[in-house]
Design a protein around this motif. Structure first.
Motif, PDB file in Angstrom:
ATOM      1  N   GLY B  22       0.816  -1.212   0.000  1.00  0.00           N
ATOM      2  CA  GLY B  22       0.000   0.000   0.000  1.00  0.00           C
ATOM      3  C   GLY B  22       0.846   1.257   0.000  1.00  0.00           C
ATOM      4  N   GLU B  25       3.225   1.578   2.982  1.00  0.00           N
ATOM      5  CA  GLU B  25       4.505   0.878   2.840  1.00  0.00           C
ATOM      6  C   GLU B  25       5.484   1.705   2.012  1.00  0.00           C
ATOM      7  OE1 GLU B  25       1.712  -0.899   2.802  1.00  0.00           O
ATOM      8  OE2 GLU B  25       2.049  -2.823   3.794  1.00  0.00           O
ATOM      9  N   ASP B  28       6.804   4.430   4.170  1.00  0.00           N
ATOM     10  CA  ASP B  28       7.803   3.885   5.100  1.00  0.00           C
ATOM     11  C   ASP B  28       9.129   3.655   4.383  1.00  0.00           C
ATOM     12  OD1 ASP B  28       6.065   3.882   7.168  1.00  0.00           O
ATOM     13  OD2 ASP B  28       5.562   1.761   7.063  1.00  0.00           O
ATOM     14  N   GLN B  31      10.952   6.859   3.836  1.00  0.00           N
ATOM     15  CA  GLN B  31      11.533   7.327   5.099  1.00  0.00           C
ATOM     16  C   GLN B  31      12.771   6.494   5.452  1.00  0.00           C
ATOM     17  OE1 GLN B  31       8.749   7.205   8.355  1.00  0.00           O
ATOM     18  NE2 GLN B  31      10.155   8.276   9.717  1.00  0.00           N
ATOM     19  N   ALA B  32      12.660   5.182   5.248  1.00  0.00           N
ATOM     20  CA  ALA B  32      13.790   4.291   5.568  1.00  0.00           C
ATOM     21  C   ALA B  32      14.999   4.617   4.701  1.00  0.00           C
ATOM     22  CB  ALA B  32      13.367   2.837   5.372  1.00  0.00           C
ATOM     23  N   ALA B  47      16.315  -2.143   3.640  1.00  0.00           N
ATOM     24  CA  ALA B  47      15.287  -1.152   3.967  1.00  0.00           C
ATOM     25  C   ALA B  47      14.016  -1.410   3.160  1.00  0.00           C
ATOM     26  CB  ALA B  47      15.818   0.249   3.691  1.00  0.00           C
ATOM     27  N   VAL B  50      12.374  -4.753   4.632  1.00  0.00           N
ATOM     28  CA  VAL B  50      11.663  -4.688   5.920  1.00  0.00           C
ATOM     29  C   VAL B  50      10.419  -3.801   5.851  1.00  0.00           C
ATOM     30  CG1 VAL B  50      13.693  -5.189   7.339  1.00  0.00           C
ATOM     31  CG2 VAL B  50      13.077  -2.826   6.910  1.00  0.00           C
ATOM     32  N   THR B  51      10.377  -2.898   4.887  1.00  0.00           N
ATOM     33  CA  THR B  51       9.206  -2.013   4.820  1.00  0.00           C
ATOM     34  C   THR B  51       8.146  -2.521   3.847  1.00  0.00           C
ATOM     35  OG1 THR B  51      10.425  -0.684   3.220  1.00  0.00           O
ATOM     36  CG2 THR B  51      10.362   0.144   5.472  1.00  0.00           C
TER      37      THR B  51
END
Lengths: 303, 383
Positions: B22, B25, B28, B31-32, B47, B50-51
């Protein structure tokens, strides 16, 4: 390796420093796990760690709290876990006693505001994490979330988004420092998409042979190298067998190595294997299914 | 390379491969990347992992998607006309498209650095997808009645409700109530025990070529079994195992038919029951325990090694509480299990029944009448 006592500050945090700090505390982490932890701390997103039992999921949260020099708050999940066990509960016996003591007083409202105050509140892990007032954020470990009901998982969605708890008698409690949240799951059931979406995700599996050997050397001091290799080989053999119900994790390998040290074994022979196999095989059915002779012959073929 | 564009590319590529990624994600991941951008490629890859990738069985897609996204994000091509072409390519859904360099074109000057979408060989295309017929709602309704009976018959877990029992636990409310008739004098201690009512099921559907004639029934059965209880996991298998639980998580029959038709690519191929069950034990073994019932729906035609099947069934048998095998041929009169797969499996099976048991009440009673004995010590849930 002696663990340095100085906690790692969030400003000094890098992936390298995290790997080093983990290893200093006898936790062998690969770069991928360290990156996941680093991101969870920096982004302040919950990290969901899934994987086989006994692979160090819970341990990583404990070690992380130690590294950051902060408090570990642990919520152990189980079937039937509800809000009163996870957030807060009023201390009813104490409230009753207090009311008894104040029987002569007339002001009901005053009594009510007294007995429904923080004094009579039993703080459970989630409320403790929200009300935590320290210089560093606490590490909140929500362990084995797969054991909790789906309803509780639904409640967690709200909690992890807002980090606030509403107590009708007191009001809404908001966190001052967002906790570092680590959730673990043994995959006994699939975690809902909603919760996964709110978390970073990391999957741990059994370590490769070399890494497991490294863990053994680091954690079990004085273990004979040949014996360590034999133990790791047998454990790997057991993991590869589909008929073994409870596959041994790293914690079982460590238990086994410690048992070997206690019995003073120098190598794995038939008697030692037979008497100590209970450290890695935790089911009677699995024990019945294992043929010690064939295990040893396979082991000798592996050299 | 623009990190945002890269993340969007990765998200799109993962969505094309049926992964639920989505906007949250993607945010995220962006950001990661801000935090690990100064590190190397492995950290950037972690990164993204994991996201965005939250299903370990799909981790294998990461490398492929990562490379493709790097290529696409750094290509710097014109978004206008070609973007539209790419959009059309994606709309084609199941049809795979590949980006082929147009460098060989005679008009190299005009086509410089441009790429076109063209069809070429892809292993995805050789997999077997199937256009399925609509699911008959009347037969589903009949099936639901049988399913309610089946749930009671197969339940291994205690529910909330009690019944009188001489061996159960002391029932205080009932004892007190009975004492009211004798002037509150306790004459008899009443006992009760919980009724077995909760069920957890893992079902394996054989959708290989030998089961072709039963395709319509299989689709209905998938729908019915998914609704047997709250905790149901459904797998389809032929030469490999595919988890399809999420495809069945809708009540819309037409949507289910569409999903099964478009997303399952195993219809009509060979059968390796043993190796598929082994994959299940290795990859999803922790999902089940002794409170689960395993239902295998297959005709037993197996092209794999009987020894592998035997080992896998042995592993499955110790892991679940009950093992049920439904064979569509078992409904036929004078049927005898003669296939190697069936002969290997029978010693491990608690109930062997015909496929019609899922939809026909009389057949259900014939096969399930007294064939299942409840566990001696039922599994007690914690409420």
């Amino acid at each position: 390796m002696a663990a340095s006592n100085r906690p790692l500050s969030l400003q000094d945090l890098t992936i390298e420093s995290l790997i080093k700090a983990l290893e200093e505390r006898l936790y062998v982490a690969d770069r991928e796990l360290a990156t996941a932890l680093f991101l969870a701390i920096q982004m302040r997103k919950p990290l969901l760690i899934e994987g086989e039992p006994g692979c160090g999921k819970t341990e990583v949260a404990k070690v992380l709290a130690e590294i950051l020099g902060t408090t570990l708050i642990r919520l152990q999940c189980y079937e039937g876990l509800d809000a009163s066990d996870a957030i807060y509960e009023w201390d009813y016996p104490r409230q009753l006693l207090y009311i008894k003591m104040l029987e002569t007083r007339k002001d009901v409202h005053e009594i009510e505001s007294e007995i429904f105050s923080e004094r009579f509140l039993l703080k459970r892990p989630l409320l403790k994490a929200v009300m935590y007032d320290g210089p560093m954020p606490p590490v909140l470990l929500i362990d084995e979330i797969d054991r909790a009901d789906e309803e509780f998982e639904g409640f967690l969605l709200e909690f992890l988004a807002e980090y606030q708890v509403t107590i009708p008698e007191i009001g809404t409690v908001r966190t001052k420092t967002e906790p570092i949240v680590i959730l673990t799951s043994n995959r006994t059931r699939e975690i809902g998409d909603g919760l996964k979406r709110r978390c970073l995700y990391y999957y741990v599996t059994y370590p490769p042979r070399d890494k497991e050997l490294r863990i053994l050397k680091l954690k079990v001091k004085g273990l004979n190298e040949t014996l360590a290799e034999q133990l790791v080989n047998v454990v790997n053999m057991l993991r590869s067998r589909p008929d073994i119900m409870k596959k041994p994790g790293i914690s079982e390998t460590l238990d086994w190595a410690n048992a070997m040290m206690r019995v003073g074994a120098k190598e794995l022979n038939k008697d030692v294997l037979r008497s100590t196999l209970i450290c890695v095989i935790k089911s009677q059915d699995d024990l019945m299914r294992l043929d010690v002779d064939s295990l040893l012959s396979t082991l000798s073929r592996m050299g | 390379m623009d990190a945002y564009r890269f993340v969007v590319e990765v998200a799109n590529l993962l969505r094309e491969r049926q992964l639920k990624v989505g906007v949250s994600e993607s945010l995220d991941a962006c950001q990661a990347l801000c935090y690990v951008g100064s590190y190397g490629l492995p950290e950037i890859k972690t990164a993204i992992k994991v996201t965005m990738l939250k299903d370990p069985s799909k981790f294998y897609l990461l490398d492929e998607v990562f490379q493709q996204a790097i290529a696409e994000a750094s290509s710097g091509r014109d978004e206008g006309e070609e973007g539209d072409q790419r959009g059309e390519g994606r709309d084609r859904g199941a049809q795979s498209y590949s980006t082929v360099s147009a460098a060989k074109d005679q008009n190299r000057d005009q086509q410089h650095d441009r790429t076109v979408d063209a069809f070429m060989y892809s292993p995805m295309e050789t997999l077997h997808k199937r256009s399925l017929r609509p699911i008959d709602p009347l037969r589903v309704r009949t099936g639901r009645r049988v399913m309610r009976r089946m749930k009671r018959r197969l339940a291994l877990l205690e529910g909330r409700r009690y019944r009188r029992s001489t061996k159960g636990e002391l029932d205080f409310p009932k004892t007190m109530r009975s004492a009211l008739g004798t002037a509150a004098e306790l004459m008899e201690l009443k006992k009760s025990s919980r009724i077995l009512a909760r069920l957890r099921v893992v079902a394996f559907f054989d959708i290989s070529g030998s089961m072709d004639t039963y395709t319509e029934w299989i689709v209905r059965a998938m729908y019915l079994i998914k609704r047997l209880s709250r905790r149901v996991e459904v797998f389809a298998f032929s030469t490999r195992l595919l988890r399809i639980t999420d495809l069945l998580e809708t009540t819309n029959l037409d949507e289910i038919r569409k999903r099964l038709s478009e997303r399952i690519d195993l219809w009509g191929s060979g059968t390796r029951i043993g190796s598929c069950l082994r994959t299940f034990l290795e990859r999803y073994g922790t999902l089940v325990d002794r409170s689960w019932v395993a239902i295998i729906i297959s005709d037993g035609w197996d092209t794999g090694e009987p020894e592998v099947l035997r080992e896998s069934l042995e592993g499955l048998k110790v892991r679940v509480g009950k093992l049920v095998w439904l064979n569509p041929h078992a409904d036929k009169p004078n049927f005898k299990p003669m296939t190697v797969g069936m002969l290997t499996a029978l010693p491990y099976v608690d109930v062997f029944a015909g496929a019609s048991t899922l939809e026909d009440m009389s057949s259900f009673i014939r096969f399930f009448g007294k064939s299942i004995k409840p566990l001696k010590s039922p599994i007690k849930p914690v409420f």
